[in-house]
Design a protein around this motif. Structure first.
Motif, PDB file in Angstrom:
ATOM      1  N   ALA B 190      -9.929   7.865  -9.538  1.00 11.78           N
ATOM      2  CA  ALA B 190     -10.591   9.052  -9.105  1.00 11.78           C
ATOM      3  C   ALA B 190     -10.728   9.258  -7.460  1.00 11.78           C
ATOM      4  O   ALA B 190     -10.488  10.953  -7.226  1.00 11.78           O
ATOM      5  CB  ALA B 190     -12.101   8.771  -9.158  1.00 11.78           C
ATOM      6  N   ALA B 191      -9.588   8.272  -7.047  1.00 13.14           N
ATOM      7  CA  ALA B 191      -9.728   8.976  -5.343  1.00 13.14           C
ATOM      8  C   ALA B 191      -8.405   9.762  -5.145  1.00 13.14           C
ATOM      9  O   ALA B 191      -8.150  11.313  -4.584  1.00 13.14           O
ATOM     10  CB  ALA B 191      -8.933   7.802  -4.713  1.00 13.14           C
ATOM     11  N   SER B 192      -7.652   9.713  -6.302  1.00 14.71           N
ATOM     12  CA  SER B 192      -5.749  10.066  -6.611  1.00 14.71           C
ATOM     13  C   SER B 192      -6.613  11.789  -7.021  1.00 14.71           C
ATOM     14  O   SER B 192      -6.583  12.867  -6.168  1.00 14.71           O
ATOM     15  CB  SER B 192      -5.317  10.015  -7.473  1.00 14.71           C
ATOM     16  OG  SER B 192      -4.757   8.447  -7.401  1.00 14.71           O
ATOM     17  N   ILE B 193      -7.445  11.988  -7.520  1.00 12.53           N
ATOM     18  CA  ILE B 193      -7.807  13.134  -8.103  1.00 12.53           C
ATOM     19  C   ILE B 193      -8.566  13.989  -6.761  1.00 12.53           C
ATOM     20  O   ILE B 193      -8.506  15.284  -6.766  1.00 12.53           O
ATOM     21  CB  ILE B 193      -8.994  13.183  -9.418  1.00 12.53           C
ATOM     22  CG1 ILE B 193      -8.852  13.090 -10.946  1.00 12.53           C
ATOM     23  CG2 ILE B 193      -9.671  14.553  -9.495  1.00 12.53           C
ATOM     24  CD1 ILE B 193      -9.408  12.337 -11.757  1.00 12.53           C
ATOM     25  N   ASP B 194      -9.561  13.036  -6.090  1.00 17.68           N
ATOM     26  CA  ASP B 194     -10.098  13.825  -4.919  1.00 17.68           C
ATOM     27  C   ASP B 194      -8.781  14.139  -3.615  1.00 17.68           C
ATOM     28  O   ASP B 194      -9.224  14.293  -2.971  1.00 17.68           O
ATOM     29  CB  ASP B 194     -11.241  12.888  -4.549  1.00 17.68           C
ATOM     30  CG  ASP B 194     -12.152  12.386  -5.471  1.00 17.68           C
ATOM     31  OD1 ASP B 194     -12.624  13.487  -6.312  1.00 17.68           O
ATOM     32  OD2 ASP B 194     -13.578  12.128  -5.047  1.00 17.68           O
ATOM     33  N   GLY B 195      -7.781  13.410  -4.410  1.00 13.21           N
ATOM     34  CA  GLY B 195      -6.861  14.339  -2.887  1.00 13.21           C
ATOM     35  C   GLY B 195      -6.668  12.775  -2.452  1.00 13.21           C
ATOM     36  O   GLY B 195      -5.426  13.065  -1.855  1.00 13.21           O
ATOM     37  N   ALA B 196      -6.557  11.594  -1.837  1.00  9.50           N
ATOM     38  CA  ALA B 196      -6.146  10.667  -1.075  1.00  9.50           C
ATOM     39  C   ALA B 196      -5.058  10.342  -1.769  1.00  9.50           C
ATOM     40  O   ALA B 196      -4.968   9.853  -2.773  1.00  9.50           O
ATOM     41  CB  ALA B 196      -7.406   9.449  -1.529  1.00  9.50           C
ATOM     42  N   TRP B 199      -2.273   5.954   1.894  1.00 13.66           N
ATOM     43  CA  TRP B 199      -2.752   5.527   3.374  1.00 13.66           C
ATOM     44  C   TRP B 199      -4.678   5.615   3.199  1.00 13.66           C
ATOM     45  O   TRP B 199      -5.312   4.440   3.231  1.00 13.66           O
ATOM     46  CB  TRP B 199      -2.401   6.654   4.656  1.00 13.66           C
ATOM     47  CG  TRP B 199      -3.268   5.669   5.628  1.00 13.66           C
ATOM     48  CD1 TRP B 199      -4.048   5.897   6.692  1.00 13.66           C
ATOM     49  CD2 TRP B 199      -2.576   4.694   6.474  1.00 13.66           C
ATOM     50  NE1 TRP B 199      -4.092   5.434   7.922  1.00 13.66           N
ATOM     51  CE2 TRP B 199      -2.767   4.483   7.346  1.00 13.66           C
ATOM     52  CE3 TRP B 199      -1.628   3.479   5.667  1.00 13.66           C
ATOM     53  CZ2 TRP B 199      -2.798   3.667   8.406  1.00 13.66           C
ATOM     54  CZ3 TRP B 199      -1.486   2.538   6.280  1.00 13.66           C
ATOM     55  CH2 TRP B 199      -2.105   2.842   7.860  1.00 13.66           C
ATOM     56  N   ASN B 200      -5.184   6.030   2.343  1.00 18.86           N
ATOM     57  CA  ASN B 200      -6.708   6.754   2.362  1.00 18.86           C
ATOM     58  C   ASN B 200      -7.260   5.814   1.506  1.00 18.86           C
ATOM     59  O   ASN B 200      -8.223   5.052   0.976  1.00 18.86           O
ATOM     60  CB  ASN B 200      -6.982   8.190   2.161  1.00 18.86           C
ATOM     61  CG  ASN B 200      -6.982   8.818   3.560  1.00 18.86           C
ATOM     62  OD1 ASN B 200      -7.714   8.127   4.246  1.00 18.86           O
ATOM     63  ND2 ASN B 200      -7.022  10.593   3.064  1.00 18.86           N
ATOM     64  N   LYS B 201      -6.268   5.936   0.083  1.00 17.44           N
ATOM     65  CA  LYS B 201      -6.397   4.598  -1.024  1.00 17.44           C
ATOM     66  C   LYS B 201      -7.076   3.105  -0.275  1.00 17.44           C
ATOM     67  O   LYS B 201      -8.030   2.625  -0.714  1.00 17.44           O
ATOM     68  CB  LYS B 201      -5.455   4.486  -1.566  1.00 17.44           C
ATOM     69  CG  LYS B 201      -6.411   5.773  -2.825  1.00 17.44           C
ATOM     70  CD  LYS B 201      -4.491   5.849  -4.264  1.00 17.44           C
ATOM     71  CE  LYS B 201      -4.680   7.147  -4.734  1.00 17.44           C
ATOM     72  NZ  LYS B 201      -3.595   7.270  -5.599  1.00 17.44           N
ATOM     73  N   PHE B 202      -6.014   3.209   0.625  1.00 19.57           N
ATOM     74  CA  PHE B 202      -6.098   2.173   1.176  1.00 19.57           C
ATOM     75  C   PHE B 202      -7.184   1.590   2.268  1.00 19.57           C
ATOM     76  O   PHE B 202      -7.858  -0.043   2.293  1.00 19.57           O
ATOM     77  CB  PHE B 202      -4.362   1.488   2.422  1.00 19.57           C
ATOM     78  CG  PHE B 202      -4.961   0.049   2.655  1.00 19.57           C
ATOM     79  CD1 PHE B 202      -5.036  -1.474   1.825  1.00 19.57           C
ATOM     80  CD2 PHE B 202      -5.176   0.321   4.345  1.00 19.57           C
ATOM     81  CE1 PHE B 202      -4.953  -2.922   2.667  1.00 19.57           C
ATOM     82  CE2 PHE B 202      -5.054  -1.543   4.433  1.00 19.57           C
ATOM     83  CZ  PHE B 202      -5.256  -2.027   4.362  1.00 19.57           C
TER      84      PHE B 202
END
Lengths: 430, 293
Positions: B190-196, B199-202
């Motif tokens: 979901a985070a990847s879909i939101d463009g994270a 670094w942001n994912k962490f």
């Protein structure tokens, strides 16, 4: 009905388990009253009729197995069981004393003898005829309020180990006074080698330059440390005013190997063996514990530490801290006395001395060949005044050793304040 | 019937309860008593001294040093150990060849005996003859080679803290790893879909979801630092010049070295109350963070 029975049976089992567990710690206590009676029976009659006895001997250092074998040969019904406690001896023995655990004979430090004597946990051996075989000062160390509880068996001088080869190259003589020691140190420093190394990771190993003065205090007043312990004298009295000055002088003049405060006892020995410093103040055990017979990096020598100034005599302090004592609740008190009498024989003591590579306090009992250093060191010790290293009360060392570390670290210290700290610690024990 | 069940339960717990009462509760309560006496640790009598041991403890000049060292150890361990262990947990959470071996290697110091570790590091740090001075000399870092790690009062406590970090990083890493493995992959998707990015994912996914593990880890670390004994005892014995004194060392010295068992016990009671208080505050604060996330 059967469930009810089961409940009570389980309860009885549980309580029995509890009783057994509780009994583990106190079985010895119940024996204490019967101790004397039991030994009297054992001691009576010929050896062949006697019941086998196992005597436990607890020590922190090696004993002579040959002496033990000879004792067992003489008294076939007695077996000596050696229990060696390598580390934290004081603390382990304390817990065993509290729990009245299974012990018969053991080494104790002098201040432990003083402490435990008040609790009636030690056998009274006052007036035993074989005490005459020991040096008077050794018997005195194990005597509290007129009663003798033990005698220190080994005796090792506090010495300055030195690099004889380097001394020879620099044309230096063995110093006989403090001023000569400073002059020798100055010359060694000038040659580019550190004159001395004292590590301080092990607090006890920091002390010998300073505590070598104890013999001088005892020369002036044989009872000085008993008076300090009782509060009659204080560390802040004028006679102790220069107590820390010698070590401070060595540190301030740069005679101690730089960056060596973090070294432990055995690491200091290694640094000294590598020739990084020319002298190392330590007890004579520093040789037997750290130098192999084939050590050849340089010729090693030792001399009494000359802390004497002016017209003071050269005094050698003899560390004699393993007092052989018997515990009061042992069932084998007569056999303990037989062992104590046996090891007080000078011929037996010589075997012990040779095998453990240490001098002993039995008069005429030190072997002439107990250490390769003995032949050159003994005449120097004999030429000086020998004093037995005194017993400090228990609160002193934990305060004194950090003070030594402060001085070795060249911290800005006021020695009179340090003596006040020492007295504050002493006050806790009075 | 209910009574029978209850009785059976009692029978099951009775052996463990007896052992607990005998070996845990008993010593705790007798310790409470001895803290108010002048017992020397071996005498068969102990006199009641009221609060005197506690008054003396608060006047003890070493108490401040012990508190300061407790704080230094806690800060260094929390910052370094937990940064390394979170980083390692994230790295070793990947599906890579040999990952199990790498985890085992990092966890290895945890299973070593602390006494052995203390002695080994003492030799590593030893000036002139130790591994570190020789190593730094060999690579030309002569300034570092000249350091007396355990002999310099301003360095010694940090040198000990580093050994603790080395030893326990693997332990913390395992707890973080367990925490990471419970995070659903769908959240990352979901985070990847939101463009994270990574670094942001962490920062925004991994770390917030690791908060329960952070609570467990930091509470355990701080308790360990507060009652620190073994490392200090083996490496410096509280020296040089008392610079690495901790509560554990002080309690040991008073109770067993200077025959002040009553005073040592009072000191142990003070430490226990401090640990309870700090742990309570810590759990409360960190739990709030968890709720906020």
């Amino acid at each position: 009905m059967s469930r009810k029975k089961g409940f009570w049976r389980s309860s009885v089992w549980s309580l029995s388990l509890l009783a057994v567990l509780a009994g583990c710690g106190s079985n010895a206590a119940s024996d204490s009253n019967g101790a004397a009676g039991g030994t009297a029976t054992n001691a009576a009659g010929s050896d062949s009729e006697k019941e086998p006895v196992v005597l436990k001997l607890t020590t922190w250092n090696p004993i002579s197995q040959t002496v033990v074998d000879k004792f067992q040969e003489k008294y076939p019904y007695i077996t000596i069981e050696h229990d060696k406690v390598y580390d934290q001896f004081r603390e382990i023995i304390r817990t065993r004393i509290v729990s009245k655990s299974d012990m018969d004979m053991l080494w104790l430090f002098p201040n432990q003898v003083a402490e435990f004597s008040k609790e009636d946990v030690l056998m009274d051996i006052t007036g035993s005829p074989w005490l005459d075989n020991y040096l008077e000062a050794a018997v005195k160390l194990g005597t509290v309020d007129g009663k003798t509880y033990g005698v220190p068996y080994n005796s090792q001088p506090i010495v300055m180990f030195y690099n004889k080869t380097l001394f020879g190259e620099l044309g230096l003589e063995i110093p006989q006074t403090w001023d000569e020691l400073l002059a020798v140190s100055e010359q060694i420093k000038g040659s580019g080698t550190a004159p001395m190394v004292i590590g301080s990771k092990d607090g006890w190993a920091t002390q010998f330059i300073t505590t070598a003065q104890f013999g001088l205090y005892q020369h002036d007043n044989p009872d000085v440390f008993a008076q300090v312990a009782s509060g009659e004298k204080k560390w802040t009295d004028p006679e102790f005013s220069t107590y820390f000055d010698g070590m401070k002088e060595l540190a301030d003049k740069g005679y101690l190997l730089e960056n060596s405060v973090g070294l432990s006892y055995d690491q200091v020995a290694q640094v000294f063996k590598e020739g990084k410093a020319a002298m190392w103040p330590m007890g004579e055990w520093g040789y037997s514990e750290n130098f192999d017979a084939d050590f050849s990096a340089f010729e090693l020598g030792a001399f009494p530490i000359p802390v004497n100034r002016g017209d003071q005599p050269l005094v050698t302090s003899l560390v004699s801290d393993n007092l052989l004592v018997g515990v009061s609740w042992s069932k084998h008190q007569e056999e303990i006395k037989l062992f104590m009498e046996f090891v007080a024989d000078p011929e037996i003591a010589k075997i012990w001395s040779d095998e453990t590579k240490q001098a002993v306090t039995v008069k005429g009992g030190t072997s002439e060949t107990y250490s390769p250093l003995a032949s050159s060191l003994q005449p120097l010790v004999d030429a000086s005044e020998a004093q037995i290293f005194p017993s400090m009360t228990s609160s002193i060392e934990p305060v004194m050793f950090p003070i030594f570390q402060q001085i070795l670290l060249k911290q800005d210290v006021d020695t009179s304040k340090l003596l006040e700290q020492l007295q504050a610690a002493q006050n806790k024990d009075i | 019937m209910k009574f029978m069940n209850f009785r059976n339960y009692i029978m099951f717990i009775l052996p463990a309860l007896l052992i607990y009462l005998l070996f845990f509760a008993g010593p705790i309560f007798s310790g409470l008593y001895y803290g108010f006496t002048d017992w020397n640790g071996f005498s068969f009598k102990a006199d009641w001294v009221g609060l005197e041991n506690f008054r003396e403890a608060f006047r003890d000049p070493l108490l401040l040093t012990a508190l300061k060292n407790m704080l230094i150890l806690s800060v260094v361990v929390i910052v370094l150990q937990h940064s390394f262990s979170i980083l390692l947990a994230v790295l070793l959470d990947q599906k890579l060849k040999g990952i199990v071996w790498m985890r085992a290697v990092i966890f290895f110091p945890v299973i070593l005996n602390t006494v052995v570790i203390g002695y080994v590091w003492s030799y590593m740090y030893a000036p002139m003859v130790g591994f570190l001075p020789k190593f730094f000399d060999a690579i030309g870092l002569h300034g570092l080679a000249a350091l007396d790690w355990l002999g310099d009062p301003s360095l010694a406590i940090y040198a000990i803290a580093l050994v603790m970090v080395w030893q326990y990083t693997g332990y913390s890493m395992m707890i973080y790893l367990a925490g990471l493995q419970s995070v659903s992959g769908e959240i990352y998707e979901a985070a990847s879909i939101d463009g994270a990015g990574p670094w942001n994912k962490f920062w925004r996914v991994t770390l917030p979801l690791l908060i329960p593990s952070v609570i467990v880890n930091t509470v355990l670390s701080v308790i360990g630092c507060m009652k620190m004994f073994e490392h200090v005892f083996i490496m410096t014995q509280g020296g040089p010049a008392n610079s690495t004194q901790t509560f554990g060392i002080m309690i040991y010295q008073y109770a067993f070295k200077t025959s002040q068992m009553g005073y040592g016990t009072a000191m142990a009671m003070i430490l226990s109350v401090m640990i309870l208080a700090v742990t309570y505050v810590q759990i409360k604060l960190l739990s709030r963070m968890e709720v906020a996330n």
